[in-house]
Design a protein around this motif. Structure first.
Motif, PDB file in Angstrom:
ATOM      1  N   ALA A 102       0.829  -1.214   0.000  1.00  0.00           N
ATOM      2  CA  ALA A 102       0.000   0.000   0.000  1.00  0.00           C
ATOM      3  C   ALA A 102       0.859   1.258   0.000  1.00  0.00           C
ATOM      4  O   ALA A 102       0.510   2.256  -0.633  1.00  0.00           O
ATOM      5  N   LEU A 103       1.978   1.223   0.697  1.00  0.00           N
ATOM      6  CA  LEU A 103       2.877   2.376   0.702  1.00  0.00           C
ATOM      7  C   LEU A 103       3.493   2.582  -0.681  1.00  0.00           C
ATOM      8  O   LEU A 103       3.574   3.703  -1.166  1.00  0.00           O
ATOM      9  N   ARG A 104       3.902   1.482  -1.321  1.00  0.00           N
ATOM     10  CA  ARG A 104       4.443   1.577  -2.687  1.00  0.00           C
ATOM     11  C   ARG A 104       3.421   2.196  -3.629  1.00  0.00           C
ATOM     12  O   ARG A 104       3.760   3.023  -4.461  1.00  0.00           O
ATOM     13  N   GLU A 105       2.177   1.772  -3.493  1.00  0.00           N
ATOM     14  CA  GLU A 105       1.117   2.298  -4.354  1.00  0.00           C
ATOM     15  C   GLU A 105       0.892   3.787  -4.085  1.00  0.00           C
ATOM     16  O   GLU A 105       0.688   4.567  -5.005  1.00  0.00           O
ATOM     17  N   TRP A 106       0.920   4.182  -2.820  1.00  0.00           N
ATOM     18  CA  TRP A 106       0.718   5.578  -2.444  1.00  0.00           C
ATOM     19  C   TRP A 106       1.806   6.471  -3.037  1.00  0.00           C
ATOM     20  O   TRP A 106       1.548   7.561  -3.508  1.00  0.00           O
ATOM     21  N   GLU A 162      13.823   2.788  -3.964  1.00  0.00           N
ATOM     22  CA  GLU A 162      13.613   2.106  -2.680  1.00  0.00           C
ATOM     23  C   GLU A 162      14.127   2.973  -1.535  1.00  0.00           C
ATOM     24  O   GLU A 162      13.550   3.017  -0.458  1.00  0.00           O
ATOM     25  N   GLU A 163      15.207   3.691  -1.791  1.00  0.00           N
ATOM     26  CA  GLU A 163      15.788   4.568  -0.782  1.00  0.00           C
ATOM     27  C   GLU A 163      14.800   5.674  -0.375  1.00  0.00           C
ATOM     28  O   GLU A 163      14.668   5.981   0.814  1.00  0.00           O
ATOM     29  N   GLU A 164      14.109   6.261  -1.338  1.00  0.00           N
ATOM     30  CA  GLU A 164      13.112   7.293  -1.025  1.00  0.00           C
ATOM     31  C   GLU A 164      11.969   6.720  -0.197  1.00  0.00           C
ATOM     32  O   GLU A 164      11.485   7.365   0.735  1.00  0.00           O
ATOM     33  N   VAL A 223       7.366 -12.395   8.254  1.00  0.00           N
ATOM     34  CA  VAL A 223       7.473 -12.358   9.718  1.00  0.00           C
ATOM     35  C   VAL A 223       6.671 -11.190  10.286  1.00  0.00           C
ATOM     36  O   VAL A 223       5.978 -11.323  11.287  1.00  0.00           O
ATOM     37  N   ALA A 224       6.756 -10.055   9.624  1.00  0.00           N
ATOM     38  CA  ALA A 224       6.003  -8.876  10.069  1.00  0.00           C
ATOM     39  C   ALA A 224       4.614  -8.917   9.434  1.00  0.00           C
ATOM     40  O   ALA A 224       4.474  -9.145   8.239  1.00  0.00           O
ATOM     41  N   ARG A 225       3.604  -8.710  10.253  1.00  0.00           N
ATOM     42  CA  ARG A 225       2.230  -8.688   9.762  1.00  0.00           C
ATOM     43  C   ARG A 225       1.912  -7.279   9.266  1.00  0.00           C
ATOM     44  O   ARG A 225       1.986  -6.313  10.020  1.00  0.00           O
ATOM     45  N   VAL A 226       1.579  -7.159   7.990  1.00  0.00           N
ATOM     46  CA  VAL A 226       1.267  -5.864   7.396  1.00  0.00           C
ATOM     47  C   VAL A 226      -0.092  -5.403   7.906  1.00  0.00           C
ATOM     48  O   VAL A 226      -1.072  -6.140   7.865  1.00  0.00           O
ATOM     49  N   ARG A 227      -0.121  -4.143   8.398  1.00  0.00           N
ATOM     50  CA  ARG A 227      -1.358  -3.564   8.945  1.00  0.00           C
ATOM     51  C   ARG A 227      -1.711  -2.276   8.221  1.00  0.00           C
ATOM     52  O   ARG A 227      -1.891  -1.232   8.827  1.00  0.00           O
ATOM     53  N   ASP A 228      -1.789  -2.352   6.899  1.00  0.00           N
ATOM     54  CA  ASP A 228      -2.164  -1.178   6.121  1.00  0.00           C
ATOM     55  C   ASP A 228      -3.573  -0.704   6.453  1.00  0.00           C
ATOM     56  O   ASP A 228      -3.951   0.395   6.080  1.00  0.00           O
ATOM     57  N   ASP A 229      -4.343  -1.545   7.172  1.00  0.00           N
ATOM     58  CA  ASP A 229      -5.673  -1.109   7.619  1.00  0.00           C
ATOM     59  C   ASP A 229      -5.559  -0.024   8.691  1.00  0.00           C
ATOM     60  O   ASP A 229      -6.476   0.770   8.873  1.00  0.00           O
ATOM     61  N   LEU A 230      -4.442   0.035   9.384  1.00  0.00           N
ATOM     62  CA  LEU A 230      -4.225   1.072  10.395  1.00  0.00           C
ATOM     63  C   LEU A 230      -3.695   2.350   9.755  1.00  0.00           C
ATOM     64  O   LEU A 230      -4.142   3.444  10.055  1.00  0.00           O
ATOM     65  N   GLU A 231      -2.704   2.190   8.910  1.00  0.00           N
ATOM     66  CA  GLU A 231      -2.066   3.295   8.196  1.00  0.00           C
ATOM     67  C   GLU A 231      -1.094   2.660   7.207  1.00  0.00           C
ATOM     68  O   GLU A 231      -0.518   1.606   7.484  1.00  0.00           O
ATOM     69  N   ARG A 232      -0.909   3.312   6.077  1.00  0.00           N
ATOM     70  CA  ARG A 232       0.030   2.772   5.093  1.00  0.00           C
ATOM     71  C   ARG A 232       1.412   2.605   5.717  1.00  0.00           C
ATOM     72  O   ARG A 232       1.927   3.509   6.344  1.00  0.00           O
ATOM     73  N   GLY A 233       1.989   1.426   5.510  1.00  0.00           N
ATOM     74  CA  GLY A 233       3.342   1.185   5.989  1.00  0.00           C
ATOM     75  C   GLY A 233       3.450   0.630   7.394  1.00  0.00           C
ATOM     76  O   GLY A 233       4.548   0.350   7.862  1.00  0.00           O
ATOM     77  N   VAL A 234       2.339   0.433   8.068  1.00  0.00           N
ATOM     78  CA  VAL A 234       2.388  -0.085   9.436  1.00  0.00           C
ATOM     79  C   VAL A 234       2.512  -1.612   9.405  1.00  0.00           C
ATOM     80  O   VAL A 234       1.843  -2.290   8.617  1.00  0.00           O
ATOM     81  N   VAL A 235       3.400  -2.123  10.245  1.00  0.00           N
ATOM     82  CA  VAL A 235       3.571  -3.568  10.414  1.00  0.00           C
ATOM     83  C   VAL A 235       3.585  -3.885  11.904  1.00  0.00           C
ATOM     84  O   VAL A 235       3.871  -3.019  12.731  1.00  0.00           O
ATOM     85  N   GLU A 236       3.258  -5.123  12.224  1.00  0.00           N
ATOM     86  CA  GLU A 236       3.325  -5.584  13.615  1.00  0.00           C
ATOM     87  C   GLU A 236       4.234  -6.795  13.697  1.00  0.00           C
ATOM     88  O   GLU A 236       4.217  -7.665  12.827  1.00  0.00           O
ATOM     89  N   ILE A 237       5.003  -6.811  14.755  1.00  0.00           N
ATOM     90  CA  ILE A 237       5.861  -7.947  15.081  1.00  0.00           C
ATOM     91  C   ILE A 237       5.289  -8.553  16.358  1.00  0.00           C
ATOM     92  O   ILE A 237       5.134  -7.854  17.362  1.00  0.00           O
ATOM     93  N   ASP A 238       4.979  -9.842  16.316  1.00  0.00           N
ATOM     94  CA  ASP A 238       4.329 -10.499  17.448  1.00  0.00           C
ATOM     95  C   ASP A 238       5.293 -11.108  18.451  1.00  0.00           C
ATOM     96  O   ASP A 238       4.861 -11.724  19.417  1.00  0.00           O
ATOM     97  N   PHE A 239       6.584 -10.962  18.218  1.00  0.00           N
ATOM     98  CA  PHE A 239       7.571 -11.555  19.121  1.00  0.00           C
ATOM     99  C   PHE A 239       8.803 -10.654  19.158  1.00  0.00           C
ATOM    100  O   PHE A 239       9.011  -9.831  18.259  1.00  0.00           O
TER     101      PHE A 239
END
Length: 163
Positions: free
Chosen positions: A32-36, A43-45, A83-99
């Protein structure tokens, strides 16, 4: 996948002692961030934009901990895809790590310079972040202003020197 995990210097003490970064919310270059940012082919930007999002996340952490030194801190870690769960439902680019991530996954640390002008700007931004998130124009200006101060790059083994 490279993830950017907001933190504070107080929390970083525990990270160093435990040799792991706790589970939580971070930021990454997600679909979603790439699309935005479709016009950006670099990639650096994209990672620079994600770093700024994580730095803003650090401001939120500073707001909740008045005892923490007023310096934004972001851990950069490399984790296997999936490994990271993508949470674009919260905000573009957000991920969660469960451990907790092992210290060996950390590739860099970004932190504000220990300078009076920077510290004052970060202090004001931390106090304004909630109001900015709620749409306050003056608060948003204050928070956006701190982005003019670049975060410094440090190697993971330099963390004790920052503490």
């Amino acid at each position: 996948m490279r993830i950017y995990l907001p933190s504070t210097l107080i929390a970083a003490r525990s990270v160093w002692a435990d040799q792991q970064v706790p589970a939580g919310t971070g930021f990454a270059v997600t679909p979603a961030l790439r699309e935005w940012y479709a016009q950006s082919e670099s990639e650096e930007e994209l990672e620079y934009a994600v770093l700024h999002d994580a730095a803003r996340g650090s401001l939120r952490l500073l707001d909740t901990d008045p005892s923490a030194p007023r310096r934004r801190l972001v851990f950069v870690a490399e984790v296997p895809d999936g490994v990271a769960r993508v949470r674009d439902d919260l905000e573009r680019g957000v991920v969660e790590i469960d451990f907790a991530l092992p210290w060996s996954a950390v590739e860099a640390i970004h932190v504000d310079e220990d300078d009076a002008e920077v510290l004052a700007a970060v202090h004001e931004a931390a106090e304004s972040i909630v109001e900015a998130d709620l749409g306050g124009d003056d608060a948003a200006f204050t928070v956006d202003s701190v982005e003019g101060f670049e975060l410094l790059w440090f190697a993971p083994q330099e963390l004790p020197d920052l503490l």
